[in-house]
Design an enzyme around this catalytic site. Structure first.
Site, PDB file in Angstrom:
ATOM      1  N   ASP A  87       0.838  -1.101  -0.045  1.00 28.87           N
ATOM      2  CA  ASP A  87       0.107   0.095  -0.018  1.00 28.87           C
ATOM      3  C   ASP A  87       0.868   1.424   0.127  1.00 28.87           C
ATOM      4  O   ASP A  87       0.428   2.254   0.502  1.00 28.87           O
ATOM      5  CB  ASP A  87      -0.917  -0.002   1.154  1.00 28.87           C
ATOM      6  N   HIS A 141      -4.378  -1.417  -6.710  1.00 31.40           N
ATOM      7  CA  HIS A 141      -3.658  -0.084  -7.115  1.00 31.40           C
ATOM      8  C   HIS A 141      -4.422   1.113  -7.591  1.00 31.40           C
ATOM      9  O   HIS A 141      -5.364   0.736  -8.545  1.00 31.40           O
ATOM     10  CB  HIS A 141      -2.756  -0.712  -8.363  1.00 31.40           C
TER      11      HIS A 141
END
EC number: 6.3.4.4
Length: 430
Positions: free
Chosen positions: A13, A41
């Site tokens: 992340d 994403h």
């Protein structure tokens, strides 16, 4: 020609999707090398947000080629939905190719993942995304998996039914769970195979030929270093190798092909799921980071655990990935905090340690040793060069790089492509 690997330097992340999208401008190929739809994403283009899980982040560059490598596990239904979402947005897309050697996530993989996570006595209960990633990789290494090319072979229907029936029997014996219907699932995956057929290639050969032709190739990792199956905080890890070495194995190229490795780190630290987290903040500062950084999982929506930047972690990532540069994201999130802290070491049982421990019991007992730096109040989202940053922000970044032992390569001050401050030319180092 240059080949660049982009890896997460924390627990995932970190903003790899945004940076992949940015760097894809200079790449000819963008190659995803591991993971599955457990990765999320987020890419923002002209104010439009796209959340991708399987398709490489370079897909929004119509003049590029995107590749899903053999190290990825593919849920065909998810792939189909992502393609439909992108087509519905009306944007021109890159060419997409899928490795014939990539393994396929089956319904019983998702079912097994959910059952293990829901079982209080399960030794495998670690806070997964319940997408079937781990069971799919387990079957791959047990030599019981199905590859994309296997779905396209003559006799695929009978093989599918046999495997589905056998897996259903195992689920029934161990979990007393209902078995999937072999006829229905086999037909579903034969239909998926026809959807996949136009995209399937020997992608190892495709990437190899691109490198030989002198084209720029960007390898996109999912998750992060501390989620690596070998080098992460085991067992609180993913089931593949997000580290730079995974780029070679997961695409079918040799390691000497790789020119540059970029490690992506947030200006602070986050983690999803269980496991030790030395710099975690369970106070108002942690809540501020979560709110300002919109720290909720792209795949699961779970709130991320937030903490101060940890350079014990970035040094470790530098070592196991041979990092050439750091890419620092979400610097803008720190705006307004009067004092910033950077963890430079851990204290364990009265002594200072500077290297990331492999034993979870040691990591859980570590206390962070902090340095304090002044914060800033200026809004960074409109900054367009490193020199425009406030002096305090530049000092923070310089200290991060110094403690990590890796130079800065790029800084991000927002989700947009234009909010990226390059400090190095990654594709022209040779």
């Amino acid at each position: 020609m240059s080949t660049v690997v982009l890896v997460g330097a924390q627990w995932g992340d970190e903003g790899k999707g945004k940076l992949t999208d940015y760097l894809a401008r200079e790449a000819d190929l963008v190659v995803r090398y591991q993971g599955g739809n457990n990765a999320g994403h987020t890419v923002v283009v002209e104010g439009q947000e796209f959340k991708l899980h399987l398709i490489p982040s370079g897909i929004l560059h119509p003049d590029k080629v995107c590749v899903i490598g053999n190290g990825v596990v593919i849920d065909p239904g998810v792939l189909h939905r992502e393609l439909e979402m992108l087509r519905a947005a009306g944007r021109p897309l890159a060419a997409l190719y899928i490795s014939e050697r990539a393994h396929v996530i089956m319904p019983y993989h998702r079912q097994c993942d959910e059952l293990e996570e829901d079982c209080p006595e399960s030794l495998r209960r670690i806070g997964t995304t319940r997408r079937g990633i781990g069971p799919a990789y387990a079957d791959k290494y047990a030599r019981e998996g199905l590859r994309v090319v296997d779905l396209l072979e003559a006799g695929a229907e009978e093989r599918l039914k046999l495997i589905i029936r056998r897996k259903g029997e195992i689920l029934g014996r161990i979990h007393r769970a209902p078995a999937p219907d072999p006829e229905r699932v086999a037909q579903e995956y034969l239909d998926h195979a026809e959807m996949l057929r136009p995209f399937v290639r020997d992608t190892s050969l495709l990437v190899h030929e691109a490198v030989r032709a002198g084209r720029n190739v960007l390898f996109e990792g999912a998750q992060g270093t501390l989620l690596d199956i070998d080098h992460g905080t085991y067992p609180y890890v993913t089931s593949s190798n997000p580290t730079a070495g995974g780029a070679a194995v997961g695409t079918g190229i040799g390691p000497r092909v790789i020119d540059t490795v970029i490690g992506v780190t947030k200006a602070y630290t986050t983690r999803v799921g269980d496991g030790p987290f030395p710099t975690e903040l369970k106070d108002e500062t942690g809540e501020h980071l979560r709110a300002a950084g919109r720290e909720y999982g792209t795949t699961t929506g779970r709130p991320r655990r937030c903490g101060w930047l940890d350079t014990v972690i970035t040094r470790y990532a530098a070592r196991v990935n041979s990092l050439d540069y750091l890419a620092v994201t979400k610097l803008d999130v720190l705006t307004g905090l009067p004092v910033l802290r950077i963890c430079r070491a851990y204290r364990y049982q009265g002594r200072e340690i500077h290297d990331f421990p492999s034993r979870l019991s040691v990591l859980a007992g570590c206390e962070p040793v902090y340095e304090e730096l002044p914060g800033w109040t200026e809004d960074l989202t409109g900054v367009r060069s490193f020199e425009e940053l406030p002096a305090a922000a530049r000092a923070y970044l310089d200290r991060l790089a110094e403690l990590s032992g890796v130079p800065l390569g790029v800084v991000s001050v927002g989700p947009g492509r234009e909010q990226t401050l390059p400090l190095a030319d990654f594709f022209h180092r040779r």
